[in-house]
Design a protein around this motif. Structure first.
Motif, short mmCIF file in Angstrom:
data_model
loop_
_atom_site.label_atom_id
_atom_site.label_comp_id
_atom_site.label_asym_id
_atom_site.label_seq_id
_atom_site.Cartn_x
_atom_site.Cartn_y
_atom_site.Cartn_z
N ASP A 140 0.83 -1.21 0.00
CA ASP A 140 0.00 0.00 0.00
C ASP A 140 0.87 1.26 0.00
N ASN A 141 1.94 1.22 0.78
CA ASN A 141 2.95 2.29 0.74
C ASN A 141 4.22 1.65 0.19
N PRO A 142 4.43 1.66 -1.13
CA PRO A 142 5.53 0.91 -1.76
C PRO A 142 6.89 1.27 -1.17
N ILE A 143 7.76 0.26 -1.12
CA ILE A 143 9.12 0.43 -0.62
C ILE A 143 10.10 0.23 -1.77
N ILE A 144 11.06 1.15 -1.89
CA ILE A 144 12.13 1.03 -2.88
C ILE A 144 13.41 0.68 -2.13
N HIS A 145 14.04 -0.43 -2.49
CA HIS A 145 15.24 -0.89 -1.78
C HIS A 145 16.43 0.04 -2.01
N ASN A 146 16.61 0.48 -3.25
CA ASN A 146 17.62 1.47 -3.63
C ASN A 146 19.07 0.99 -3.63
N ASP A 147 19.31 -0.28 -3.31
CA ASP A 147 20.71 -0.73 -3.27
C ASP A 147 20.82 -2.20 -3.69
N ILE A 148 20.19 -2.53 -4.83
CA ILE A 148 20.27 -3.89 -5.35
C ILE A 148 21.64 -4.08 -6.02
N THR A 149 22.50 -4.89 -5.40
CA THR A 149 23.81 -5.23 -5.94
C THR A 149 24.09 -6.69 -5.60
N ASN A 150 25.22 -7.19 -6.09
CA ASN A 150 25.58 -8.58 -5.76
C ASN A 150 25.96 -8.75 -4.29
N LEU A 151 26.20 -7.65 -3.58
CA LEU A 151 26.49 -7.71 -2.15
C LEU A 151 25.22 -7.86 -1.31
N ASN A 152 24.09 -7.43 -1.86
CA ASN A 152 22.85 -7.38 -1.09
C ASN A 152 21.83 -8.43 -1.50
N VAL A 153 22.29 -9.45 -2.20
CA VAL A 153 21.46 -10.62 -2.49
C VAL A 153 22.20 -11.84 -1.95
N MET A 154 21.55 -12.53 -1.03
CA MET A 154 22.14 -13.75 -0.47
C MET A 154 21.45 -14.97 -1.04
N LEU A 155 22.20 -16.05 -1.16
CA LEU A 155 21.63 -17.34 -1.56
C LEU A 155 21.45 -18.19 -0.31
N ASP A 156 20.20 -18.47 0.04
CA ASP A 156 19.89 -19.33 1.18
C ASP A 156 20.11 -20.78 0.75
N LEU A 157 21.11 -21.41 1.34
CA LEU A 157 21.50 -22.77 0.94
C LEU A 157 21.05 -23.82 1.95
N SER A 158 20.07 -23.47 2.80
CA SER A 158 19.65 -24.39 3.85
C SER A 158 18.75 -25.51 3.33
N GLY A 159 18.16 -25.33 2.14
CA GLY A 159 17.29 -26.35 1.57
C GLY A 159 17.92 -27.01 0.35
N LYS A 160 17.12 -27.75 -0.39
CA LYS A 160 17.62 -28.45 -1.57
C LYS A 160 17.88 -27.48 -2.73
N VAL A 161 17.13 -26.38 -2.74
CA VAL A 161 17.26 -25.39 -3.82
C VAL A 161 17.71 -24.06 -3.21
N ALA A 162 18.68 -23.42 -3.84
CA ALA A 162 19.15 -22.12 -3.37
C ALA A 162 18.06 -21.07 -3.59
N ILE A 163 17.74 -20.32 -2.53
CA ILE A 163 16.71 -19.28 -2.62
C ILE A 163 17.36 -17.91 -2.48
N PRO A 164 17.24 -17.05 -3.51
CA PRO A 164 17.80 -15.70 -3.38
C PRO A 164 16.98 -14.85 -2.42
N LYS A 165 17.67 -14.14 -1.53
CA LYS A 165 17.00 -13.27 -0.57
C LYS A 165 17.67 -11.90 -0.58
N ILE A 166 16.85 -10.87 -0.69
CA ILE A 166 17.36 -9.49 -0.66
C ILE A 166 17.62 -9.11 0.80
N ILE A 167 18.81 -8.57 1.06
CA ILE A 167 19.19 -8.17 2.41
C ILE A 167 19.57 -6.69 2.44
N ASP A 168 19.88 -6.19 3.62
CA ASP A 168 20.41 -4.84 3.86
C ASP A 168 19.49 -3.74 3.31
#
Length: 225
Positions: A140-168
């Protein structure tokens, strides 16, 4: 070589709820630690030093904007908020956010080893990032991350498939905020759309950053490097 002094020490208790187990990294205004909660579960603690925050990093109520944003969001492709609080230490005021600990690595770390990604893997990662951003932009009140880079995307490797997660979410802003609230110092220029250099942030400028990330994954260097 002089050792870097951290604000918190190993074994230190935070609000009698979390125990510090490991220092992770230090930034210009925050430090990150691995902590254990009462149940023995590993969490990430991000510690904010009020004295080092820029005025644009607070909301109108004087609360830290990043923590407010984290409280607002919940999506499988985004870092997960758990708790927050604050305390005084040695005459200094601090706030903290507790986040789910992601067992994995950043895209930047993976790229140091592999340089480039095959098109299928790169596309899967980008689709995950776009899913997370679509959620943020559709609020409803959109959020802009403003810092999408290869430093701020993590790959969650806890499951069978890697899940990309936006951080920071340190540069994240609500779309309703004035462009005067946009802090651009410290952003990676290779990922920024033209308008971002004039402190304009929008959904379109965010998509530009995703395109730059896609290029970086495929080519091994960001555009215009």
């Amino acid at each position: 070589m002089k050792s870097v002094k951290h604000i918190l020490s190993k074994g230190q208790s935070i609000d009698e709820k979390y125990k510090v187990t490991f220092f992770l990294k230090k930034g210009s205004y925050a430090e990150s630690y691995r902590v254990k909660d009462h149940e023995g579960k590993t969490k990430l603690l991000k510690l904010f030093a009020y004295s080092k925050l820029h005025r644009t990093q607070f909301d109108r109520n004087g609360d830290i904007l990043e923590i407010r944003v984290l409280k607002t969001i919940k999506h499988p492709n985004l870092v997960k908020y758990c708790d927050s609080g604050g305390f005084l230490l040695n005459g200094q005021k601090y706030a903290y956010a507790i986040l789910d600990f992601i067992s994995g690595e950043t895209l930047a770390d993976k790229m140091k080893r592999e340089q480039t990604f095959n098109p299928y893997e790169a596309t899967d990662i980008i689709l995950g990032v776009l899913n997370g951003l679509n959620y943020l932009h559709s609020l409803d009140n959109p959020i802009i991350h403003n810092d999408i880079t290869n430093l701020n995307v993590m790959l969650d490797l806890s499951g069978k498939v890697a899940i990309p997660k936006i951080i920071d979410f340190g540069y994240a802003r609500f779309l309703s905020q004035s462009n005067k609230d946009f802090l651009k110092e410290g952003l990676n220029p290779f990922y920024q759309a033209n308008e971002a250099f004039n402190k304009i942030f929008s959904v379109q400028s965010e998509i530009f950053s995703v395109g730059a990330l896609y290029y970086h994954l495929l080519e091994g260097l960001p555009p215009w490097f």
